[in-house]
Enzyme design. Sequence first.
Site, PDB file in Angstrom:
ATOM      1  N   LYS A  15       0.830  -1.217   0.000  1.00 39.19           N
ATOM      2  CA  LYS A  15       0.000   0.000   0.000  1.00 39.19           C
ATOM      3  C   LYS A  15       0.865   1.267   0.000  1.00 39.19           C
ATOM      4  O   LYS A  15       0.614   2.187  -0.781  1.00 39.19           O
ATOM      5  CB  LYS A  15      -0.827  -0.018   1.296  1.00 39.19           C
ATOM      6  N   ARG A  91     -11.685   3.122   9.077  1.00 41.25           N
ATOM      7  CA  ARG A  91     -11.359   1.831   9.689  1.00 41.25           C
ATOM      8  C   ARG A  91     -12.582   1.200  10.326  1.00 41.25           C
ATOM      9  O   ARG A  91     -12.528   0.053  10.760  1.00 41.25           O
ATOM     10  CB  ARG A  91     -10.299   2.040  10.767  1.00 41.25           C
ATOM     11  N   ARG A 126       6.347 -12.017   3.262  1.00 39.96           N
ATOM     12  CA  ARG A 126       7.040 -10.751   2.974  1.00 39.96           C
ATOM     13  C   ARG A 126       7.520 -10.087   4.250  1.00 39.96           C
ATOM     14  O   ARG A 126       8.633  -9.589   4.332  1.00 39.96           O
ATOM     15  CB  ARG A 126       6.091  -9.770   2.261  1.00 39.96           C
ATOM     16  N   ARG A 132      12.148  -7.318  10.502  1.00 43.40           N
ATOM     17  CA  ARG A 132      12.110  -6.281  11.531  1.00 43.40           C
ATOM     18  C   ARG A 132      11.864  -6.898  12.896  1.00 43.40           C
ATOM     19  O   ARG A 132      11.238  -7.954  13.007  1.00 43.40           O
ATOM     20  CB  ARG A 132      10.988  -5.277  11.207  1.00 43.40           C
ATOM     21  N   ARG A 143      -1.603  -8.742  14.065  1.00 41.03           N
ATOM     22  CA  ARG A 143      -1.948  -7.539  13.302  1.00 41.03           C
ATOM     23  C   ARG A 143      -2.842  -7.886  12.117  1.00 41.03           C
ATOM     24  O   ARG A 143      -3.774  -7.165  11.800  1.00 41.03           O
ATOM     25  CB  ARG A 143      -0.670  -6.820  12.828  1.00 41.03           C
TER      26      ARG A 143
HETATM   27  P1  AMP Z   1      -1.572   2.765  10.886  1.00 39.91           P
HETATM   28  O1  AMP Z   1      -0.250   3.390  10.612  1.00 39.91           O
HETATM   29  O2  AMP Z   1      -2.602   3.111   9.856  1.00 39.91           O
HETATM   30  O3  AMP Z   1      -1.490   1.267  11.105  1.00 39.91           O
HETATM   31  O4  AMP Z   1      -2.105   3.400  12.265  1.00 39.91           O
HETATM   32  C1  AMP Z   1      -1.387   3.282  13.459  1.00 39.91           C
HETATM   33  C2  AMP Z   1      -2.334   3.362  14.654  1.00 39.91           C
HETATM   34  O5  AMP Z   1      -2.993   4.629  14.676  1.00 39.91           O
HETATM   35  C3  AMP Z   1      -3.481   2.352  14.638  1.00 39.91           C
HETATM   36  O6  AMP Z   1      -3.064   1.122  15.186  1.00 39.91           O
HETATM   37  C4  AMP Z   1      -4.528   3.042  15.472  1.00 39.91           C
HETATM   38  O7  AMP Z   1      -4.235   2.948  16.846  1.00 39.91           O
HETATM   39  C5  AMP Z   1      -4.357   4.495  15.067  1.00 39.91           C
HETATM   40  N1  AMP Z   1      -5.209   4.836  13.897  1.00 39.91           N
HETATM   41  C6  AMP Z   1      -4.803   5.155  12.633  1.00 39.91           C
HETATM   42  N2  AMP Z   1      -5.849   5.417  11.830  1.00 39.91           N
HETATM   43  C7  AMP Z   1      -6.959   5.260  12.609  1.00 39.91           C
HETATM   44  C8  AMP Z   1      -8.347   5.357  12.357  1.00 39.91           C
HETATM   45  N3  AMP Z   1      -8.832   5.659  11.137  1.00 39.91           N
HETATM   46  N4  AMP Z   1      -9.187   5.122  13.393  1.00 39.91           N
HETATM   47  C9  AMP Z   1      -8.738   4.813  14.624  1.00 39.91           C
HETATM   48  N5  AMP Z   1      -7.434   4.694  14.917  1.00 39.91           N
HETATM   49  C10 AMP Z   1      -6.546   4.905  13.937  1.00 39.91           C
END
Ligand code: AMP
Length: 186
Positions: A15, A91, A126, A132, A143
């Site tokens: 992505k 999300r 991957r 990491r 995850r």
């Molecule tokens: P990401 O980099 O998109 O995996 O986001 C990292 C963390 O930020 C997630 O694990 C959530 O805790 C929070 N987060 C990011 N986007 C959202 C969202 N749209 N709604 C709620 N929490 C978010």
Amino acid sequence: MAPRIVVLGRQGAGKGTQCARLVAEFGIVHVSTGDMLRAAVAAGTPLGQQAEAIMKAGGLVSDDIMNGIVAERLAEADVMEQGVLLDGFPRTSGQADALAAILDDQGVELDAAINIDVAIEEVTARMMARGREDDTEEAIAERLSLYEAQTAPLLEWFAGRGKLVVIDGLGEEDEVFARVREALGI
Ligand code: AMP
């Protein structure tokens, strides 16, 4: 051209790479809610202070907060002029409804929600290969199962509105990018 595109895909599906290509080639604005929250945490803003513990625990920041942040960001001039790649939002179905309302208020439409599709076994391989420290097999599985639980309903949400485009994420970066471009008609 100011396309509005939601980008979905499992961790490790490519992505980030595909978003970077779309930014470089078409100047579309990349809005990653994860990046915005990490910046807020780093800057120690009230939002960052609220979000930090939630993020550490792998939870979700509340819809109210997220919807407000995204509504503000989507109203900015760069997004209005160049379009947006929304990464990490929506999300939840509450966030998807809020996105629909935001775009509706602006008098614009979502062009597509693209799902860069790579099977669980492949993204696991991957992530294991990149080696990491936080990429133990267990952490990866955790995850990915969270993503499945959170995102599967959203795929249906977009599909039900005729917006979901599934892109085969297997293959070279260039091949996948060609598929993305074809799917978006750009
Ligand atoms: P990401 O980099 O998109 O995996 O986001 C990292 C963390 O930020 C997630 O694990 C959530 O805790 C929070 N987060 C990011 N986007 C959202 C969202 N749209 N709604 C709620 N929490 C978010």
